[in-house]
Write a protein that holds these residues in place. Structure first.
Motif: not given
Length: 444
Positions: A1-18
């Motif tokens: 997976m790409s860096q973009h996928d990682l960041i998108t997943d982080l935004h979507a699944r863990h919006p509470d993590i700064t």
């Protein structure tokens, strides 16, 4: 997976993590390491506020197959606290310290000064290094030489327990697995993310100490005297010395001397340190550990570019001293220096097999530090550090202090853990079989 996928997943699944991306202020703050020469750039930096959030981040990185690194105090000279094009977990928000009797519960992102700020006013001492700005976990997990070593031992000797997030995201405790505690006490941050530690503290009967600066012209005499004091090894007195360069003064010998033994012994012991030569400056006095670390922090350069090497010697013999003096004369610039750290007293009382730390007899750890500033040519500094390491080899014990070792010196790395190398390999294979975590070098 790409860096973009990682960041998108982080935004979507863990919006509470700064978290932060390149160009953002928090990202820039996390890039500010002790070694300003580190150019590693993560895809994203996250700052969890709980162990559960750390676990979620580890799982996310594994799902995406992305490199993962953990940032504590940011003092690892090789910059292993940043993951190239991957996910860095910055523990800066896990810095809580709680004192319970003569123990402390400290967060995985706590700095040495965070612990001492809580323990010192309560009449308690903690085994730390000399600098308060260093991450306590990184220092302690790899060993942790410091100015109270003679009476309090290594920092790793004082780890009583830890909460750890393993490579699969599982949260565990060393209470559940004593072998994990053994590995953490000297094996570095190679087995998981330490989100909190339980640390033993020591009653403060009054510490006395500080620094004495001698001119470089007296270096031979001062080091001969240090060798004699170290050989007598009064556990109440711990010495650190450095062949260094002071602006507007020139070559010098800086001696750090701390008395943490019986109160009546401080005067005679420190008078001997003063008498090593004719000091240019002397600042040894009754103090608190908090003030002691604050004073040391003023002398620790931040943001220079660094190359480090390590050797360990049994003693400061005349041959070793001569090699050190010659190396100091040949240094390429003012940022090059050699530190000497005494190992004795309480640190030698710990049974050899009780921790992963590799050498329990009296010795002196040598820190070969080459530091240069922006605009300077790094090549002479790197060549000098490697030359000093090579010259000292026939005079040294096998191995060296892992916190100062580069991983390419595989023979030296393996020897640093003594008889523990194979046990550490088994621990790594058990707790982190896929090699997710990379901290201080382990035997291959």
């Amino acid at each position: 997976m790409s860096q973009h996928d990682l960041i998108t997943d982080l935004h979507a699944r863990h919006p509470d993590i700064t978290h932060a991306l390149p160009g953002e202020d928090m990202y820039a703050r996390s890039l500010d390491l002790w070694n300003g020469g580190v150019t590693t750039r993560p895809a994203v930096i996250a700052r969890p506020r709980s162990t559960d959030q750390v676990s979620s981040l580890v799982r996310l990185a594994r799902e995406h197959g992305t490199p993962l690194a953990v940032r504590g105090g940011g003092h690892d000279w090789l910059g292993r606290s940043l993951a190239a094009d991957g996910l860095t977990i910055d523990l800066a928000d896990l810095r809580d310290v709680r004192i319970e009797g003569t123990e402390a519960i400290v967060g995985g992102g706590a700095l040495a000064r965070d612990l001492v700020a809580e323990s010192s006013p309560r009449g308690l001492l903690a085994a730390t290094g000399t600098a308060g700005s260093v991450g306590l976990a990184g220092l302690s997990l790899a060993g942790g030489y410091g100015p109270l070593l003679g009476t309090a031992g290594l920092a790793c000797d004082n780890i009583l327990g830890a909460e750890v997030v393993l490579a699969d995201g599982t949260v565990t405790s060393t209470q559940e697995d004593p072998e994990l505690l053994w590995a953490l006490r000297g094996g570095g941050g190679n087995f998981g993310v330490v989100t909190s530690m339980r640390i033993a503290l020591h009653r403060d009967s009054g510490i006395v100490g500080g620094t004495v600066l001698f001119p470089g012209s007296q270096a031979s005499t001062v080091l001969d005297g240090c060798a004699e004091l170290i050989a007598r090894a009064d556990r109440g007195l711990t010495l650190l010395a450095e062949l260094t360069h002071v602006p507007d003064v020139g070559p010098c010998v800086l001696v750090v001397a701390v008395w943490s033994g019986e109160p009546g012994g401080a005067g005679p012991a420190l008078d001997e340190v003063r008498g090593l030569g004719t000091p240019l400056v002397e600042d040894m006095k009754p103090t608190t550990q908090q003030d002691l670390l604050a004073g040391f922090d003023q002398q620790v350069p931040h943001g220079m570019h660094w190359c480090m090497r390590a050797r360990t010697v049994r003693a400061l013999t005349p041959e070793v001293i001569q090699a050190l003096l010659t190396a100091a004369e040949d240094r390429p610039g003012p940022g090059a220096g050699i530190g000497m750290r005494q190992f004795h007293g309480a640190a030698t009382d710990v049974p050899a097999d009780a921790t992963a730390f590799g050498r329990r007899e009296q010795h002196v750890a040598l820190e070969i530090s080459a530091g240069w500033t922006d605009g300077e040519d790094p090549e002479p500094y790197v060549e000098w550090a490697e030359q000093v390491r090579s010259v000292l080899e026939p005079l040294a014990l096998p191995g060296g202090y892992p916190n100062f070792l580069a991983p390419q010196f595989t023979d030296q790395v393996a020897a640093s853990y003594g008889d523990h190398a194979e046990r550490l390999r088994r621990a790594k294979a058990r707790f982190d079989p896929d090699g997710v975590f990379t901290a201080t070098p382990l035997p291959s």
